[in-house]
Write a protein that holds these residues in place. Structure first.
Motif, PDB file in Angstrom:
ATOM      1  N   PHE A 199      -0.632  -6.077  14.835  1.00  0.00           N
ATOM      2  CA  PHE A 199      -1.724  -5.834  15.780  1.00  0.00           C
ATOM      3  C   PHE A 199      -1.806  -6.980  16.778  1.00  0.00           C
ATOM      4  CE2 PHE A 199      -6.181  -6.451  16.977  1.00  0.00           C
ATOM      5  CZ  PHE A 199      -6.537  -5.187  17.440  1.00  0.00           C
ATOM      6  N   THR A 200      -1.573  -8.192  16.300  1.00  0.00           N
ATOM      7  CA  THR A 200      -1.741  -9.383  17.125  1.00  0.00           C
ATOM      8  C   THR A 200      -0.609  -9.627  18.112  1.00  0.00           C
ATOM      9  OG1 THR A 200      -0.781 -10.675  15.313  1.00  0.00           O
ATOM     10  CG2 THR A 200      -3.190 -10.570  15.445  1.00  0.00           C
ATOM     11  N   ASN A 201       0.563  -8.975  17.938  1.00  0.00           N
ATOM     12  CA  ASN A 201       1.650  -9.206  18.888  1.00  0.00           C
ATOM     13  C   ASN A 201       2.015  -7.937  19.657  1.00  0.00           C
ATOM     14  OD1 ASN A 201       3.328  -7.679  17.164  1.00  0.00           O
ATOM     15  ND2 ASN A 201       4.110  -9.501  16.132  1.00  0.00           N
ATOM     16  N   SER A 202       1.079  -6.995  19.739  1.00  0.00           N
ATOM     17  CA  SER A 202       1.305  -5.745  20.468  1.00  0.00           C
ATOM     18  C   SER A 202       0.148  -5.500  21.430  1.00  0.00           C
ATOM     19  CB  SER A 202       1.397  -4.566  19.488  1.00  0.00           C
ATOM     20  OG  SER A 202       2.377  -4.792  18.488  1.00  0.00           O
ATOM     21  N   LYS A 203       0.475  -4.958  22.581  1.00  0.00           N
ATOM     22  CA  LYS A 203      -0.596  -4.574  23.520  1.00  0.00           C
ATOM     23  C   LYS A 203      -1.378  -3.401  22.954  1.00  0.00           C
ATOM     24  CE  LYS A 203      -1.473  -3.551  28.397  1.00  0.00           C
ATOM     25  NZ  LYS A 203      -2.224  -4.798  28.609  1.00  0.00           N
ATOM     26  N   THR A 204      -0.616  -2.432  22.391  1.00  0.00           N
ATOM     27  CA  THR A 204      -1.235  -1.305  21.707  1.00  0.00           C
ATOM     28  C   THR A 204      -0.521  -1.117  20.374  1.00  0.00           C
ATOM     29  OG1 THR A 204      -1.501  -0.284  23.890  1.00  0.00           O
ATOM     30  CG2 THR A 204      -2.069   1.057  21.979  1.00  0.00           C
ATOM     31  N   TYR A 205      -1.281  -0.784  19.351  1.00  0.00           N
ATOM     32  CA  TYR A 205      -0.739  -0.801  17.985  1.00  0.00           C
ATOM     33  C   TYR A 205      -1.330   0.339  17.173  1.00  0.00           C
ATOM     34  CZ  TYR A 205      -0.351  -2.541  13.126  1.00  0.00           C
ATOM     35  OH  TYR A 205      -0.116  -2.673  11.791  1.00  0.00           O
ATOM     36  N   GLY A 206      -0.511   0.917  16.283  1.00  0.00           N
ATOM     37  CA  GLY A 206      -0.980   1.949  15.373  1.00  0.00           C
ATOM     38  C   GLY A 206      -0.334   1.786  14.016  1.00  0.00           C
ATOM     39  N   GLU A 207      -1.034   2.217  12.947  1.00  0.00           N
ATOM     40  CA  GLU A 207      -0.521   2.025  11.595  1.00  0.00           C
ATOM     41  C   GLU A 207      -0.913   3.171  10.667  1.00  0.00           C
ATOM     42  OE1 GLU A 207      -2.342  -1.632  10.368  1.00  0.00           O
ATOM     43  OE2 GLU A 207      -4.276  -0.677   9.896  1.00  0.00           O
ATOM     44  N   TRP A 208      -0.146   3.306   9.608  1.00  0.00           N
ATOM     45  CA  TRP A 208      -0.446   4.195   8.494  1.00  0.00           C
ATOM     46  C   TRP A 208       0.056   3.514   7.233  1.00  0.00           C
ATOM     47  CZ3 TRP A 208       1.990   6.827   4.518  1.00  0.00           C
ATOM     48  CH2 TRP A 208       1.246   7.844   3.904  1.00  0.00           C
ATOM     49  N   PRO A 209      -0.696   3.530   6.113  1.00  0.00           N
ATOM     50  CA  PRO A 209      -1.940   4.244   5.842  1.00  0.00           C
ATOM     51  C   PRO A 209      -3.116   3.696   6.646  1.00  0.00           C
ATOM     52  CG  PRO A 209      -0.830   3.566   3.803  1.00  0.00           C
ATOM     53  CD  PRO A 209      -0.155   2.850   4.922  1.00  0.00           C
ATOM     54  N   ASN A 210      -4.156   4.511   6.713  1.00  0.00           N
ATOM     55  CA  ASN A 210      -5.357   4.149   7.445  1.00  0.00           C
ATOM     56  C   ASN A 210      -6.520   4.986   6.927  1.00  0.00           C
ATOM     57  OD1 ASN A 210      -5.274   6.753   9.018  1.00  0.00           O
ATOM     58  ND2 ASN A 210      -3.369   5.814   9.770  1.00  0.00           N
ATOM     59  N   GLY A 211      -7.679   4.782   7.508  1.00  0.00           N
ATOM     60  CA  GLY A 211      -8.869   5.471   7.038  1.00  0.00           C
ATOM     61  C   GLY A 211      -9.048   6.874   7.553  1.00  0.00           C
ATOM     62  N   GLN A 212      -8.106   7.390   8.347  1.00  0.00           N
ATOM     63  CA  GLN A 212      -8.276   8.713   8.931  1.00  0.00           C
ATOM     64  C   GLN A 212      -7.484   9.801   8.209  1.00  0.00           C
ATOM     65  OE1 GLN A 212      -7.721   8.911  13.145  1.00  0.00           O
ATOM     66  NE2 GLN A 212      -9.355   7.438  13.594  1.00  0.00           N
ATOM     67  N   THR A 213      -6.800   9.477   7.147  1.00  0.00           N
ATOM     68  CA  THR A 213      -6.037  10.495   6.437  1.00  0.00           C
ATOM     69  C   THR A 213      -6.173  10.295   4.945  1.00  0.00           C
ATOM     70  OG1 THR A 213      -3.818  11.403   6.038  1.00  0.00           O
ATOM     71  CG2 THR A 213      -3.946   9.081   6.595  1.00  0.00           C
ATOM     72  N   ARG A 214      -6.195  11.395   4.204  1.00  0.00           N
ATOM     73  CA  ARG A 214      -6.277  11.348   2.747  1.00  0.00           C
ATOM     74  C   ARG A 214      -4.916  11.641   2.117  1.00  0.00           C
ATOM     75  NH1 ARG A 214     -11.298  12.173   0.442  1.00  0.00           N
ATOM     76  NH2 ARG A 214     -10.420  13.576  -1.141  1.00  0.00           N
ATOM     77  N   LYS A 215      -3.890  11.738   2.927  1.00  0.00           N
ATOM     78  CA  LYS A 215      -2.568  12.065   2.405  1.00  0.00           C
ATOM     79  C   LYS A 215      -1.967  10.880   1.646  1.00  0.00           C
ATOM     80  CE  LYS A 215      -1.550  15.171   6.275  1.00  0.00           C
ATOM     81  NZ  LYS A 215      -0.651  15.415   7.446  1.00  0.00           N
ATOM     82  N   THR A 216      -1.294  11.173   0.552  1.00  0.00           N
ATOM     83  CA  THR A 216      -0.577  10.150  -0.196  1.00  0.00           C
ATOM     84  C   THR A 216       0.774  10.690  -0.612  1.00  0.00           C
ATOM     85  OG1 THR A 216      -1.596  10.858  -2.282  1.00  0.00           O
ATOM     86  CG2 THR A 216      -2.687   9.068  -1.086  1.00  0.00           C
ATOM     87  N   LEU A 217       1.714   9.797  -0.799  1.00  0.00           N
ATOM     88  CA  LEU A 217       3.048  10.191  -1.242  1.00  0.00           C
ATOM     89  C   LEU A 217       3.043  10.568  -2.719  1.00  0.00           C
ATOM     90  CD1 LEU A 217       4.865   7.263   0.491  1.00  0.00           C
ATOM     91  CD2 LEU A 217       5.386   9.639   0.980  1.00  0.00           C
ATOM     92  N   SER A 218       3.932  11.457  -3.098  1.00  0.00           N
ATOM     93  CA  SER A 218       4.114  11.775  -4.509  1.00  0.00           C
ATOM     94  C   SER A 218       5.384  11.103  -5.007  1.00  0.00           C
ATOM     95  CB  SER A 218       4.212  13.292  -4.706  1.00  0.00           C
ATOM     96  OG  SER A 218       5.492  13.777  -4.310  1.00  0.00           O
TER      97      SER A 218
END
Length: 414
Positions: free
Chosen positions: A180-199
């Motif tokens: 986040f600190t070395n990008s102008k715009t940044y995105g990540e997963w996992p996050n609080g917007q999805t309930r999906k998990t790997l099996s």
């Protein structure tokens, strides 16, 4: 719900938190042929967790009860996705990673941009740190000379640090990181917007596409899947030591083990398999094969041919009954870029995007409890699928390595 980065207010214990063995590596790819940095950088870290690591990573209470009843806990998979761009978003930042069907995550997962918010956790200015950290290192029945190194938390609070501790990060070749600190715009997963998990049956094989409103489209295909799990055993050895042994994990580039114990009264014990006096930093992260080769040469990481290590008797005696052990198997790496790097090194190369996929397998166990193999040899895979009916509880993120350990010990929280 949005992902947030919490900023703590200033407090007298800030000096304690500054004593961290975690290192931030520069984000610029090191290539002499490259004429300019890419617009977008994408990092995809894929892990296999077994033993108590599987429980902590998503097995939850079901995994805990299964182990308590002797049923074991099946390995699960973890995936960490990070997209960094030099461009601003056209509107609110939005990006998606479109997965192959075998991932069992649905068509895509969102890469969410965190929001910076002030922390609601109050500072405790009158709090005084207590206890010590006893540090050991090296495989062997007995600890080597000048061990343990003792870190007194009260002295650290006064700015007194033990001399001579080697910081692992200094030994690792400089690698680009997406933050986040070395990008102008940044995105990540996992996050609080999805309930999906790997099996445990999820697969990465196939086509991957990353698209958003702040980076060029990224496309690549993977033919390397998650690494196999680590299985092994922790057995009592002569003189009070403990013998660790494990399977040779296919595609592993090296191994690193550590043991930790927190005792009543505030003392903690930490042992690492490194043959040199080196601790913390990126060895707790995913590592490229090049970095692992460097660390093997520095005797910090064990070579892939090594499948056993003895925890010294002094560690077992100092740690008591609640010794937690962990073992990492670092894996291969896949790299992609567009346009591809020219074969002629004289031709300048300015990619629009670069992407990296790293692999790792790790396990955790109680040193005097069930061995690594029995904790995952039986039982059923109760990991949540793409429907996400039973997501793991949201946990507070702590700093890795010695810094996070000290922060927790001295009452700073995570």
């Amino acid at each position: 719900m949005s992902t947030s980065l919490h900023l703590r207010s200033a407090a007298p214990r800030a000096a304690l938190l500054s004593f961290s063995f975690s290192f931030v590596l520069l984000a610029t790819p090191g290539a002499s042929q490259q004429a300019g940095g890419p617009i977008a950088r994408y990092a995809m870290d894929a892990g296999t967790m077994s033993g108590m690591a599987a429980m902590a990573g998503g097995g939850g209470m079901g995994g805990a009860m299964s182990m308590m009843m002797g049923g074991g806990n099946q390995p699960i998979h973890e995936l960490v996705l990070r997209l960094g761009s030099t461009q601003a978003a056209s509107g609110s930042p939005a990006a998606e990673h479109y997965m192959p069907a075998g991932a069992r995550l649905g068509a895509s997962v969102p890469l969410v941009t965190p929001k910076v918010t002030p922390s609601d956790e109050p500072a405790l200015p009158g709090e005084k740190p207590k206890g010590r950290l006893l540090i050991y290192w090296g495989c062997g029945a007995t600890a080597g000379p000048n061990q343990p190194v003792v870190i007194d938390f009260a002295k650290v609070a006064r700015g007194q640090f033990p001399p001579g501790l080697y910081m692992t990060g200094a030994a690792i070749p400089q690698e680009w990181q997406v933050r986040f600190t070395n990008s102008k715009t940044y995105g990540e997963w996992p996050n609080g917007q999805t309930r999906k998990t790997l099996s445990g049956n999820s697969s990465l094989i196939g086509d991957h596409r990353i698209a958003g409103n702040y980076s060029p489209e990224i496309k690549f295909a993977l033919n390397q899947d998650f690494m196999p799990p680590i299985t092994g055993r922790a057995s009592p050895a002569a003189g009070g030591a403990t013998q660790l042994s494990w399977n040779a994990v296919p595609n592993a580039t090296g191994y690193y083990a550590w043991v930790f114990a927190a005792k009543q009264g505030g003392d903690m014990v930490w042992w690492a398999s490194s043959a040199s006096q080196a601790f913390g930093g990126p060895v707790w992260d995913w590592l490229s094969p090049g970095a692992v080769r460097k660390l093997i040469g520095d005797k910090i990481v064990m070579p892939p041919s090594q499948t056993s290590c003895t925890v010294p008797s002094q560690v077992v005696q100092s740690g008591g009954e609640m010794l937690m052990g962990s073992l990492y198997a670092y894996g291969p790496e896949a790299n992609f870029a567009y346009p591809p790097r020219p074969a002629d090194p004289k031709i300048a190369w300015k990619p629009e995007w670069i992407a990296r996929v790293r692999y790792r397998s790790n396990t955790m166990w109680m040193l005097n409890g069930p061995d690594m193999g029995s904790m995952m040899s039986q039982g059923s895979d109760d990991s949540a699928d793409a429907s996400g009916d039973n997501p793991p509880p949201k946990k507070k993120k702590c700093k890795g390595g010695l810094g996070g350990m000290l922060a927790g010990a001295m009452g700073a929280g995570c």
